[in-house]
Design an enzyme around this catalytic site. Structure first.
Site, PDB file in Angstrom:
ATOM      1  N   SER A  47       0.840  -1.197   0.000  1.00  0.00           N
ATOM      2  CA  SER A  47       0.000   0.000   0.000  1.00  0.00           C
ATOM      3  C   SER A  47       0.876   1.248   0.000  1.00  0.00           C
ATOM      4  CB  SER A  47      -0.934  -0.023   1.220  1.00  0.00           C
ATOM      5  OG  SER A  47      -1.917   0.977   1.092  1.00  0.00           O
ATOM      6  N   ASN A  48       0.306   2.393   0.351  1.00  0.00           N
ATOM      7  CA  ASN A  48       1.042   3.655   0.427  1.00  0.00           C
ATOM      8  C   ASN A  48       0.380   4.521   1.502  1.00  0.00           C
ATOM      9  OD1 ASN A  48      -1.031   5.489  -0.812  1.00  0.00           O
ATOM     10  ND2 ASN A  48      -0.837   3.975  -2.435  1.00  0.00           N
ATOM     11  N   PRO A  49       1.011   5.636   1.873  1.00  0.00           N
ATOM     12  CA  PRO A  49       0.502   6.391   3.035  1.00  0.00           C
ATOM     13  C   PRO A  49      -0.649   7.359   2.742  1.00  0.00           C
ATOM     14  CG  PRO A  49       2.807   6.963   2.534  1.00  0.00           C
ATOM     15  CD  PRO A  49       2.279   6.184   1.381  1.00  0.00           C
ATOM     16  N   ALA A  98      -4.477   7.281  -4.533  1.00  0.00           N
ATOM     17  CA  ALA A  98      -3.127   6.776  -4.802  1.00  0.00           C
ATOM     18  C   ALA A  98      -3.268   5.275  -5.041  1.00  0.00           C
ATOM     19  CB  ALA A  98      -2.216   7.071  -3.624  1.00  0.00           C
TER      20      ALA A  98
END
Ligand code: PMT
Length: 411
Positions: free
Chosen positions: A210-212, A277
Site C-alpha cells: 500500500s502507500n501512506p 493513490a
C-alpha cells in the site's frame, strides 16, 4: 477558500422541543467555525434549556421578550434581519412551522422570521405522528415553496419510545446543510465522481502492499463539490476518515475493486477527479494462509494493476477528466507525460516525500498542467482551500476556453 460559515452572522432560533438541548451543540459548532451567533428563543424553548446556556456559548445576550425588560427594542426584528447572513431554526416544532407558514408573528422568533432575508434553514423535530400529520406536511411544503430550506428529520428512536421519523439530524449534518446554503451553487448540474485514499494489494490474509495516502485530498474535494451543489460519488480506498455528509460513498480495498466501482459509475458522471493513490503493482499470487518465513522467496513476483485513469481517458466523451500525479522528481516531465498519455483535461501534480505536504498532511502544494500547455503553480495551502480552487478550474474548463484565455494573457 475559507469555511463558508466563517465570519458570517448566523441567527439561531430555538423552539420548545426535546431536541432543544442539541441546539446548544449547534451553536458551539457555529462558534468553532468562526461565525458570530445571535440566539432567539421561544417561551417553550426556555422550559427545556435556559437562555444562560446560549448566552454563554454565543457570548451575546439571548432575545427572549418582545416587550418590556432591558431587552425591549421596538425594531429589533428589523435590526437582526439586516445583520443576519443566515437563519437556522433548530429544533423547529409543528407549532412554529405552522405559525411561520401562515405569517403569524406573535413572539420574538416569529416576528423576526417574517422580516428575515434568506437563507433560512428550518430543522423540524417532533414525534412521527405529528410530523406525518397532513396539516404539518402541508405547512412544510408552504415553507419550501416560499424558498425556505427544510432539513428532513432522521428516523430512529423518538423521545416517546416510538421508532419513526422526527429525530433532529446530527448537528454536523445541519452545519453542512448551512454551508451548502452559504456557498455558490455553480456545480448544481454536475455529477462528480471522485476517488480518494490508497489501495491495498494483499499478499496473504494479514499483509499487503500500500502507500501512506490518508484520503484527505479526495474527501476535501468531495465535501467542497457537495457544498457547491454537485451530486457526488466518492470511491474510497481504506481510510480512517468518516463518510462526508451528503455524498454517496463506496468503500473498496484493491485497485481491481476501485477499477470496477469507477467503471460502473463513470459514464453517468460529468466530471471525474482521480485523487486516489492507486497501487501500480500487486502480488502475482495471493496466499490463502499467513505465509511462514520459510515458505516465501525473498523476492515477491508482482503484476500490474489496471490503470483506471488510462481506461477513463480512452472511454472519455465530453466529461472533464482530472488526474493527480504524485512525483518525487522530474515533476513537470512526468505530469505532462500523464496528461497526454491518459487523455486528461488537467493534471494536479504534487511533489511528495518532503515537507508537510501531500500524503497524510492537511496541506498540499501543487502545480496544474492543462491540455493547451498552460501551467499554474500554487503555494502550500490547506487541502480544503485547494479543493475549492481545483473545482474553480474545472468550472473554467467546462466553460471551455477560459483557461486558454488565461493562458494567452499570461504568456
Ligand atoms: O490522500 P492524502 O493523504 O490526502 O494524499 C493526497 C495524495 C498525495 C495521495 C494526492 O494528492 C495524490 O497525489 N494522488 C495521486 C497519487 C498517485 O497515485 O499518483 P500517480 O502519479 O501514481 O498516479 C497518477 C494518476 O493515475 C492518479 O490520478 C491515480 O489515481 C491514477 N492511477 C494510478 C495507477 C493506477 N493503476 N490507476 C490509476 O487510475
Amino acid at each position: 477558500m475559507q469555511d463558508p460559515i466563517q465570519d458570517k452572522h448566523i441567527i439561531v432560533g430555538v423552539c420548545g422541543g426535546i431536541a432543544a438541548y442539541k441546539a446548544a451543540d449547534f451553536v458551539r459548532l457555529l462558534i468553532k467555525s468562526g461565525a458570530n451567533v445571535s440566539v432567539v428563543m421561544t417561551k417553550a424553548a426556555q422550559a427545556f434549556v435556559g437562555p444562560l446556556t446560549f448566552e454563554t456559548l454565543s457570548g451575546t445576550p439571548v432575545w427572549t421578550e418582545m416587550f418590556g425588560g432591558h431587552q425591549s427594542h421596538p425594531l429589533r426584528h428589523i435590526e437582526w434581519a439586516d445583520k443576519a447572513d443566515a437563519t437556522v431554526v433548530i429544533p423547529a416544532t409543528a407549532n412554529l412551522i405552522g405559525k411561520i407558514a401562515h405569517g403569524i408573528a406573535d413572539d420574538p422568533l416569529t416576528t423576526f422570521i417574517l422580516a428575515a432575508k434568506k437563507p433560512i434553514l428550518v430543522c423540524p423535530s417532533m414525534n412521527s405522528r405529528m410530523y406525518e400529520n397532513p396539516v404539518v406536511q402541508d405547512n412544510i411544503k408552504r415553507l419550501s415553496d416560499a424558498g425556505v430550506k427544510v432539513v428532513e428529520p432522521d428516523a430512529g428512536l423518538l423521545a416517546s419510545g416510538d421508532v419513526g421519523i422526527g429525530r433532529l439530524p446530527a448537528v454536523e449534518a445541519i452545519g453542512e446543510s448551512l454551508r451548502c446554503l452559504l456557498s455558490r451553487q455553480d456545480l448544481a448540474e454536475e455529477r462528480i465522481l471522485i476517488t480518494a485514499g490508497p489501495t491495498q494489494e494483499p499478499i496473504d490474509p494479514v499483509r499487503f502492499i500500500s502507500n501512506p495516502s490518508s484520503g484527505k485530498m479526495g474527501y476535501a474535494l468531495g465535501r467542497a463539490a457537495r457544498r457547491r451543489g454537485a451530486d457526488v460519488i466518492l470511491i474510497s480506498g481504506p481510510s480512517s476518515l468518516a463518510d462526508p455528509w451528503g455524498l454517496k460513498v463506496i468503500r473498496v480495498r484493491t485497485a481491481e475493486e476501485m477499477f470496477k466501482a469507477v467503471m460502473a459509475h463513470a459514464s453517468k458522471s460529468t466530471i471525474i477527479i482521480k485523487a486516489a493513490a492507486v497501487s501500480d503493482w500487486r502480488p502475482a499470487r495471493l496466499y490463502e494462509h499467513k505465509v511462514k518465513k520459510a515458505e516465501i522467496e525473498p523476492s515477491l513476483p508482482l503484476e500490474q494493476t489496471p490503470d483506471i485513469l488510462k481506461a477513463l481517458g480512452k472511454s472519455k466523451q465530453d466529461q472533464v477528466l482530472v488526474g493527480f500525479a504524485a512525483e518525487s522528481r522530474d515533476l513537470q516531465e512526468n505530469a505532462r507525460a500523464k496528461l497526454i498519455e491518459k487523455n486528461l483535461d488537467m493534471v494536479v501534480a504534487n511533489l511528495v516525500g518532503a515537507g508537510d505536504s501531500g500524503f497524510g498532511s492537511d496541506n498540499n502544494q501543487v502545480t496544474l498542467f492543462y491540455q493547451d500547455g498552460y501551467t499554474e503553480a500554487f503555494p502550500l495551502m490547506k487541502k480544503d482551500a485547494l479543493a475549492d480552487l481545483l473545482l474553480d478550474r474545472v468550472v473554467d474548463i467546462k466553460k471551455r476556453g477560459m483557461i486558454t484565455e488565461l493562458n494567452s494573457r499570461s504568456n
